[in-house]
Structures are given as structure tokens and as C-alpha cells.
Design an enzyme around this catalytic site. Structure first.
Site, PDB file in Angstrom:
ATOM      1  N   GLU A  43     -17.137  56.404 -11.930  1.00  0.00           N
ATOM      2  CA  GLU A  43     -17.349  56.386 -10.488  1.00  0.00           C
ATOM      3  C   GLU A  43     -16.053  56.208  -9.716  1.00  0.00           C
ATOM      4  OE1 GLU A  43     -19.841  53.862  -7.087  1.00  0.00           O
ATOM      5  OE2 GLU A  43     -20.140  53.439  -9.216  1.00  0.00           O
ATOM      6  N   ASP A  54     -16.506  45.914  -8.117  1.00  0.00           N
ATOM      7  CA  ASP A  54     -17.394  47.026  -8.443  1.00  0.00           C
ATOM      8  C   ASP A  54     -16.666  48.078  -9.260  1.00  0.00           C
ATOM      9  OD1 ASP A  54     -19.570  48.685  -8.527  1.00  0.00           O
ATOM     10  OD2 ASP A  54     -19.424  49.360  -6.460  1.00  0.00           O
ATOM     11  N   GLU A  86      -4.319  54.669 -12.435  1.00  0.00           N
ATOM     12  CA  GLU A  86      -4.015  53.534 -11.564  1.00  0.00           C
ATOM     13  C   GLU A  86      -2.757  53.802 -10.740  1.00  0.00           C
ATOM     14  OE1 GLU A  86      -3.566  48.680 -11.994  1.00  0.00           O
ATOM     15  OE2 GLU A  86      -2.764  49.967 -13.585  1.00  0.00           O
ATOM     16  N   ARG A  89     -16.600  39.403  -0.629  1.00  0.00           N
ATOM     17  CA  ARG A  89     -17.551  39.981  -1.580  1.00  0.00           C
ATOM     18  C   ARG A  89     -17.267  39.538  -3.009  1.00  0.00           C
ATOM     19  NH1 ARG A  89     -18.851  46.486  -1.971  1.00  0.00           N
ATOM     20  NH2 ARG A  89     -19.423  46.566  -4.165  1.00  0.00           N
ATOM     21  N   GLU A 134     -28.178  45.245  -2.276  1.00  0.00           N
ATOM     22  CA  GLU A 134     -28.072  46.566  -1.655  1.00  0.00           C
ATOM     23  C   GLU A 134     -29.439  47.123  -1.258  1.00  0.00           C
ATOM     24  OE1 GLU A 134     -23.907  48.134  -3.601  1.00  0.00           O
ATOM     25  OE2 GLU A 134     -25.769  48.739  -4.587  1.00  0.00           O
ATOM     26  N   LYS A 143     -32.541  45.041 -10.740  1.00  0.00           N
ATOM     27  CA  LYS A 143     -31.586  44.834  -9.655  1.00  0.00           C
ATOM     28  C   LYS A 143     -32.403  44.311  -8.482  1.00  0.00           C
ATOM     29  CE  LYS A 143     -28.346  47.341  -6.617  1.00  0.00           C
ATOM     30  NZ  LYS A 143     -27.718  48.656  -6.347  1.00  0.00           N
TER      31      LYS A 143
END
Length: 712
Positions: A406, A378, A543, A349, A299, A295
Site C-alpha cells: 500500500e 499505518d 525509502e 495518532r 475508521e 475491526k
């Protein structure tokens, strides 16, 4: 080799009872090699428990070829009984090919004998676990020679485990099942038998690679590449008997941090030599090492941008260091500006990965794999497929999923993710006649399913794909995943990576049958019906009571659990919904918005651009619309928000009711208690989501609920 036998952890989908069909038979194992030894040990233990027996012919030995056997597992190079030769001949005749493949196997049942035939030990291992999965059906009827081969060469898990406990993210970043199974108190765990047990579970569902540390490589973890490499080797030793190759996340700035160089410039010859020497030492220590995961420039992680270089420069430097040993570098495409100005609506983004990587197509080495999140944001509960997946036909791409929940309930909520993954894998970026996402991720030379799904991207090429990768959801919790039902997501990832065409409902059936082997007096069909009623649509249920119509990110910043509608609305992270008194959603059109729709090829660039054609479930991802905008079902956006949030809570209450009605003899008391406790939390949290989301949009819009339900 000792098969792990841990009574302090849940057996997951490999309880001893699952081996009854194999273990009650006469079994012959033919061949040599570490993984063949694993098969022999697995069969021996199963037979010792269930009354069968295992024989094998040592090299050059005689005396077993004509004995009666119920199950023969043989390498194609081994001298074998006539029934195996007949199966081999049938396979060659019906398939028109000689090679079964490195990880492939042929399964048949003829003349009362079930045969698993493989060219390589890995294939024999996967064939053995397939017979376990089939149970009695592997032995009860004639079965013509079936050829099984994985669609993806690499079926990989990324562990976001830290050696040192991170002050913010803890032992496992985005971990919801306790601490790391590898690391504790800044060191490698002394007892690694659970690591071997983990490798066994992974082999049984088809995973063949994993990285052992967080992609955010902190200072301690950086040393795994050099003076703490022995820790990685010890993990590799435990996983090797089950065909799992170890990979390592590395810090791009390692030449500076570890090597004392003044630079990590990927075009600097000193840097390149440092990586070459470090990689040589890795392979001297771990000859079957898989490669690096990186990575970079994301970030806060260091990367090639600091030196005026691009991602291809960085990835190719590491690819060159790995190439002599057959290793690969997985270079993550999760790159975006996390310090953007929320006032600037032109910054998006969602555009970032494409803008960074699409111009680099064709510049990456063949052993450099660009690892792309399935969606452009994400791991949200609903996103469109990332346009990067269609934009790099001359680059090896791996598609990245997130098994750890997450943004989908953090393993405190029931949320079976395989239906979502299946939709992603089946999506066709170039339209109905083009390749699917699974085709693009598939290796063109693995055969079997892959041969029917060779990539035919826009340029007509057939470049080998990079496989499937997912972030693991495993920790040191007794149930591996914290929530016992979250085990299904880990199992399903492995199975879909092996064959993306599998039906998620059928995969759930497999997991149920293996995990909850019923007692003689139990009603397995009732258990099956209950679990399907709870899990089949649990993703859609989640959802419904969380973020509507593809808007996403209405979570508490930092830990990402629970509702916070404006939590990210005014932050530099770039995850906005732009709700105001008139409407909600992000305008990503070419005509009036950020232009993100233009990153897709036709027909999707036009479908997403059009307010009339855009799928409702992604409406607010692509368009800012009034609250009175009418959806295809006749409901307005605001009424849809109200209705789905009330419905979602009702569905969770029903899931909880179904579980409480389940006979206690169908599941163990400890499983029943843990799931009951977590369902209580899921219902509480779903009610909080319902009330916060509905109240927020009622106060924004001023439009009351047409059904007069209570909104605060």
C-alpha cells in the site's frame, strides 16, 4: 485429490522443474490422513514427470518395507523401514524429547536414504516441501537428524477482499493484483481450482491460516456468517488439503444487521446467545474453522464503544462463543480518532493504539488475540516498532505486517520487504537482554525455535504469543501479485513466520532458486546476482526517493500512490509532518511534545526522547528539527533530503539497467516484459517523488542544494 494444474497462471515458487530432485527418486510415503494423501499425490505427480516412482504400504499391507528407497516420508506411528527407526532414535537421543510436534518434522540423510519423519500429517506436508526447497542437497550428503518446527502456531494472511465490488475500494481493498481469487460479481467464483493452487503455494512457504474477506465488513460480506456460510465452506474445502484453516472477518453489529436485535451490546445476554448460536452453526458447517477477525470502533466500523463497553468486552464475547470449538478471535488494535482537528498538536495518532489497549492488559480471554500493526501508524516505509507490542505481557499479541504494498509502491515498484520485517522481528523493546518482537509473538509451547525464544516480558511471564499476520498481496492477476518480483514478499512472509531468525537474503535465494529454475544452458549465478542487486536493498531505495527520516505519509490521499507532501497535512486523519520555513518533523517527546516516547519501556523511551541519541532514520518521527540539524553522517537534514532523493532515482535507473541487460533465456519472455514495463513506471514515479519532495523543501527552507543539482 486433484493437484491444481493451471496453465493460465504463473507457477510462482512451485514450477514443475522445482520438483526434479524429488521426482527423479524412489519415494516411499507412509501414513494415513488427508495431508498425507496430499504428500502422496504431490510425490506421485513429481515422479510421473521426472522418472521416479512412489510406493506406499496400505494399512495392514506388506511388501515394501525392505525395498530400496531414496526418500522416505513417514508418520512416526507407521510401520517403517529400519532407516526410519534409526532416525527416530537419533532424534530422541540428541534432542532429549519424544514429540516432534503437531507441525514439526525431522529431516535426516543416512545410509543413502533421505528421511522425513513427523508425528502429524501437517508435519509431513511441511517436510515434503522442505525437501523440494533443498533440491539435490537433500540427497547428496550425510545429514544428521534436524528438528524443524514453526515458531508461530498461526501464520496467517488477511485478505481484504470484498464480495461486492466496493464503489471506492473495488473488489480488493488495497489490492494491486487484479480482482479477488474468491469472489466475482457479488458471488463465489464458480471455478475454485485457483484457490487450491493458492493453498499449495502457501503451504510450501509455511502459511497455515487465512481470512477470506475484508476487515471492513460491508453489508453483503456480513452475510458470510449466516446465509452465505456455504461460500466460506466451499473455500475451506479447497484449502484443507494443504493444511490452511479458514477464518472470517465479521461485523461487530451482526446481531443487529443479521439477527434483528435492537442492540449489539457485548454484555447483553441476547447478543451473547446470538453469537453462540451463529458460531455453533459455523462449526457444524466447517468443523476446522479457525475463528473471527474483527475491526471494531475504527475508521467507522461499529464496535463496543457505542454501548459504553471497551475492546476487552467485545473481544471476550466473541472469544466465549468460539471457545467450545477451539477457535480464536483476532481483534485488531488499529483504533484511532480519524476525525481529529489538525490544528490540535496535542493529538497524536501514533499514541492511539497504546492508549486504547495497554490499560486492558490481562483482561482478554486466552483465545482472544490482539492483532497489532508492527508500527504505531499505518504500514509506512519507516516507523518505530509499536509500543503496544511491549505493553501487554498478559495478553496474546499477533504482530501484523502488510505484504500488499500500500505505502511501498503498490506492486508497481520493486520493494523486497523481508529486510524491514526482519528488523522489526529482531527489535528488542526492553533492551539487549530482553525479548525480541519475534519472541513476544511466538507461542511458548510450539518447541524448537520457540523454546529458545520463550517470551520473558517485564513481568517475567511466558504467555503464549499470537503469531504473525499479514495482509495478502494476491489477486487474480496471472502473476498472483501483479509484479512478478512481488511474489518474493509473499514467500518471505511465510518463511519468516515459520522461523523469524532466517536471513532475508537467504530467503530471497530460496525464492529465486525455486521460481527461476534455469535451463541447462543458462547461467543461474548471473540471474541470482542480478536479482540480489535489484532486490536486496530495494526497500531502502524506495525509502530514499519517498518520505525522509521516518516522517511518512507524503502520499496522495485515498489511493496512496505517488507523492503529495501536504496531502494529509490538514486532514482529520492525523498524519502530519509540520514542515514550516524553519524545520520539519513531529515533536513526540515527553518534554515538549505529545508524550509518545513515554509509551516505550527503557531504554527506548530515553533513546527516542533524546535528540542526540534518536536514530537518524526515525529522527523526524520523534522530533521537530531545523533544516540545518546535522545528522550522524555529517549531512544536514535538508541536504540529506536532497541527496537521498537524487540517489534513490539513480538506484532505480540502475535496477532498470540491470534487468534490461539480463539474458532473455534466464527468465520467460512474459516475466521479462511485465517487469520491464513496471520498472519504467517505477523510474517515472521515483523521478516525480524526487522532484516534488526536493522542490517542496527547497521552497520551504530556501536552502539550495550544495551540489547545485536542478530543483524546481
Amino acid at each position: 485429490m486433484a493437484i491444481p494444474d493451471r496453465t493460465d497462471v504463473h507457477a510462482a515458487w512451485l514450477p514443475p522443474e522445482a520438483f526434479r530432485a524429488v521426482g527423479s527418486r524412489r519415494v516411499l510415503v507412509l501414513g494415513e490422513g488427508l495431508l498425507v494423501d496430499t504428500v502422496r499425490e504431490e510425490a506421485t505427480r513429481a515422479c510421473a514427470r521426472h522418472g521416479g516412482g512412489v510406493r506406499h504400504r496400505p494399512p495392514g499391507g506388506n511388501g515394501t518395507a525392505d525395498e530400496p528407497f531414496d526418500l522416505v516420508l513417514a508418520l512416526s506411528t507407521a510401520e517403517a523401514p529400519a532407516v526410519v527407526t534409526a532416525v527416530r532414535d537419533e532424534f530422541r537421543r540428541t534432542s532429549g524429547q519424544d514429540a516432534i510436534g503437531d507441525e514439526g518434522f525431522v529431516l535426516a540423510h543416512r545410509d543413502g536414504v533421505t528421511v522425513v519423519l513427523a508425528d502429524e500429517p501437517a508435519g509431513l506436508l511441511y517436510g515434503f516441501f522442505h525437501v523440494v526447497r533443498l533440491g539435490e542437497t537433500a540427497f547428496d550428503a550425510a545429514r544428521p537428524a534436524e528438528h524443524h518446527r514453526p515458531a508461530m502456531r498461526r501464520r496467517m494472511l488477511n485478505h481484504w477482499d470484498n464480495v461486492d465490488v466496493h464503489p471506492v475500494m473495488g473488489q480488493v481493498e488495497r489490492g494491486y493484483a487484479g480482482g479477488s481469487i474468491f469472489w466475482k460479481d457479488g458471488a463465489l467464483r464458480e471455478d475454485l481450482t485457483r484457490v487450491r493452487a493458492y493453498g499449495r503455494l502457501l503451504a510450501a512457504c509455511g502459511v497455515n491460516a487465512l481470512s477470506v474477506n475484508n476487515v471492513n465488513v460491508h453489508r453483503t460480506e456480513a452475510h458470510l456468517l449466516t446465509d452465505r456460510l456455504g461460500d466460506v465452506a466451499a473455500i475451506a474445502d479447497e484449502l484443507r488439503p494443504y493444511g490452511i484453516r479458514v477464518h472470517l472477518s465479521v461485523n461487530f453489529a451482526s446481531p443487529v444487521i443479521l439477527g434483528g436485535l435492537p442492540t449489539a451490546d457485548p454484555l447483553d445476554e441476547r447478543v451473547r446467545q446470538w453469537w453462540a448460536r451463529a458460531t455453533e452453526r459455523v462449526y457444524q458447517t466447517i468443523p476446522d474453522f479457525g475463528g473471527y477477525v474483527v475491526k471494531a470502533d475504527s475508521e467507522g466500523q461499529p464496535g463496543p464503544f457505542a454501548y459504553g463497553r471497551d475492546h476487552a468486552d467485545g473481544a471476550n464475547m466473541l472469544a466465549d462463543a468460539l471457545a467450545p470449538y477451539g477457535g480464536v478471535v483476532h481483534w485488531r488494535a488499529f483504533v484511532y480518532n480519524h476525525r481529529q482537528d489538525w490544528r490540535d498538536r496535542s493529538t497524536d495518532r501514533a499514541r492511539a493504539a497504546y492508549d486504547h489497549f495497554a490499560p486492558l492488559d490481562g483482561r482478554f480471554r486466552d483465545n482472544a488475540i490482539v492483532q497489532v500493526k508492527y508500527g504505531p501508524m499505518d504500514f509506512q516505509v519507516r516507523e518505530p516498532v509499536s509500543p503496544v507490542i511491549a505493553a501487554m505481557p498478559a495478553t496474546r499479541l499477533a504482530v501484523e505486517f502488510q505484504v500488499t504494498q500500500e505505502y511501498t509502491g503498490q506492486q508497481r515498484h520493486v520493494c523486497y520487504l523481508a529486510p524491514m520485517w526482519s528488523q522489526v522481528l529482531g527489535f528488542r523493546p526492553f533492551g539487549a537482554d530482553g525479548p525480541s518482537v519475534a519472541d513476544i509473538a511466538t507461542d511458548a509451547d510450539t518447541g524448537g525455535a520457540a523454546e529458545r525464544a520463550v517470551r520473558t516480558a517485564a513481568d517475567g511471564g511466558a504467555h503464549a504469543g499470537g503469531g504473525l499476520v499479514a495482509v495478502s498481496n494476491v489477486g487474480d492477476d496471472r502473476f498472483w501479485t501483479g509484479h512478478p518480483l512481488a511474489q518474493a514478499n509473499l514467500y518471505a512472509f511465510g518463511r519468516l513466520a515459520w522461523d523469524p531468525r532466517l536471513d532475508p537474503v537467504a530467503v530471497l535465494d530460496e525464492w529465486i532458486d525455486l521460481t527461476f529454475v534455469p535451463s541447462a544452458t543458462a547461467d543461474p549465478e548471473r540471474l541470482r546476482r542480478t536479482l540480489h542487486a535489484m532486490m536486496d536493498e530495494s526497500w531502502l531505495t524506495y525509502e530514499r526517493y519517498t518520505a525522509p527520516l521516518g516522517v511518512g505519509f507524503m502520499v496522495r490521499p485515498g489511493h496512496h500512490y505517488g507523492p503529495d507532501v501536504d496531502g494529509y497535512e490538514y486532514t482529520p486523519w492525523g498524519t502530519y509532518h509540520f514542515a514550516d520555513r524553519d524545520g520539519v518533523g513531529v515533536d513526540r517527546t515527553r518534554a515538549t511534545g505529545t508524550g509518545f516516547t513515554g509509551q516505550y519501556p527503557k531504554p527506548w523511551s530515553d533513546v527516542y526522547e533524546s535528540l542526540a541519541e534518536c536514530p537518524d532514520e526515525l529522527l523526524l518521527f520523534f522530533h521537530h528539527v531545523p533544516y540545518g540539524h546535522v545528522l550522524r553522517n555529517g549531512s544536514t537534514v535538508i541536504q540529506h533530503i536532497y541527496d537521498t532523493h537524487f540517489e534513490g532515482v539513480e538506484q532505480v535507473a540502475e535496477i532498470r539497467r540491470l534487468w534490461e541487460k539480463l539474458d532473455r533465456e534466464l527468465v520467460s519472455p512474459e516475466v521479462h516484459a511485465r517487469v520491464s514495463e513496471l520498472l519504467d513506471e517505477q523510474l517515472r514515479c521515483a523521478e516525480e517523488w524526487r522532484d516534488q519532495i526536493n522542490t517542496y523543501f527547497f521552497r520551504k527552507s530556501g536552502v539550495p542544494d550544495a551540489r547545485g543539482r536542478r530543483i524546481y
